[in-house]
Design a protein around this motif. Structure first.
Motif, short mmCIF file in Angstrom:
data_model
loop_
_atom_site.label_atom_id
_atom_site.label_comp_id
_atom_site.label_asym_id
_atom_site.label_seq_id
_atom_site.Cartn_x
_atom_site.Cartn_y
_atom_site.Cartn_z
N ASN A 28 -2.42 8.32 6.00
CA ASN A 28 -2.19 6.91 6.32
C ASN A 28 -0.78 6.50 5.90
OD1 ASN A 28 -5.11 5.81 6.97
ND2 ASN A 28 -5.32 7.11 5.15
N ALA B 210 1.96 0.36 3.85
CA ALA B 210 1.99 -0.97 4.48
C ALA B 210 2.33 -2.01 3.43
CB ALA B 210 0.65 -1.27 5.14
N ARG B 211 2.83 -3.14 3.91
CA ARG B 211 3.23 -4.22 3.00
C ARG B 211 2.87 -5.55 3.65
NH1 ARG B 211 7.70 -4.72 -0.79
NH2 ARG B 211 8.23 -6.92 -1.08
N SER B 212 2.23 -6.45 2.88
CA SER B 212 1.95 -7.79 3.40
C SER B 212 3.22 -8.62 3.38
CB SER B 212 0.86 -8.47 2.57
OG SER B 212 1.31 -8.71 1.24
N GLY C 233 0.22 4.35 0.85
CA GLY C 233 0.00 5.37 1.87
C GLY C 233 -0.52 6.65 1.24
N TYR D 254 0.85 -1.20 0.00
CA TYR D 254 0.00 0.00 0.00
C TYR D 254 0.88 1.24 0.00
CZ TYR D 254 -3.00 3.70 1.83
OH TYR D 254 -3.67 4.90 2.02
#
Length: 212
Positions: free
Chosen positions: A81, A84-86, A77, A75
């Protein structure tokens, strides 16, 4: 490979984009650095819609090898916000070798001395390649026994599988010498993407008529 999607359930009305990276079975660590040689198979950057959803667009990715594929979603951002990273391995999909089918047609019998052959068609699976082995058993071996001490085969012919999935032993026909029923078994070798399969027994029956 089916489409992947991310739905945001927290944050402050997240906007921006999600980058989806797909890693193949040879890259189990999801290494994406340019200097490592191993990298993602395909990457998509998708804007988040008004419902907080991002989805890999059709048609996705067509798998070409067996093993485990890993998705990683990143993501971007936005002003409100953090990105993010899975993690690698949190969303994996495993593919095994396909199981094709094999159908066969034996040539017709006749009087002793008739030359016979077998033809096979391998269908389904994942673009099957490899070989087909044709095993011929004489009337004196009606159970198609091939173990040590048995009558075994009277002919074994291995030929490459054609691009259309067909193979035949017609290039090496067998000249019959016994009256009765000859049994064929055809075995497909399998390959990296397909399991091996074999046919049921099928016959070429020789008449009780001898050449004079």
């Amino acid at each position: 490979l089916e489409f992947r999607r991310v739905l945001f359930r927290s944050g402050i009305n997240p906007t921006g984009s999600v980058t989806f990276e797909l890693f193949g079975p040879s890259n189990t660590g999801c290494v994406s650095g340019e200097d490592n040689g191993q990298t993602w198979l395909q990457r998509w950057s998708v804007s988040i819609n008004g419902d907080g959803l991002a989805t890999v667009p059709a048609p996705g990715y067509t798998t070409t090898a067996v093993g485990t594929y890993n998705w990683v979603a990143i993501y971007s951002g936005d002003a409100d916000n953090l990105g993010a990273r899975s993690t690698c391995g949190s969303e994996s999909v495993t593919f095994t070798r396909a199981t094709p089918t094999i159908t066969t047609v034996a040539s017709k019998g006749g009087p002793i001395g008739t030359m016979i052959h077998d033809t096979a068609q391998v269908s389904g699976g994942m673009n099957p390649t490899g070989t087909v082995t044709f095993l011929l058993f004489a009337p004196s071996n009606p159970t198609c026994a091939s173990s040590e001490g048995s009558a075994g085969t009277v002919q074994t012919v291995t030929v490459p599988l054609g691009a259309n999935g067909s193979a035949t032993s017609a290039g090496s026909p067998y000249t019959t010498i016994e009256i009765g029923t000859y049994n064929w078994i055809a075995k497909y070798s399998g390959d990296a993407g397909n399991k091996s399969v074999r046919s049921e027994e099928h016959t070429s029956e020789l008449q009780s008529l001898r050449h004079l």
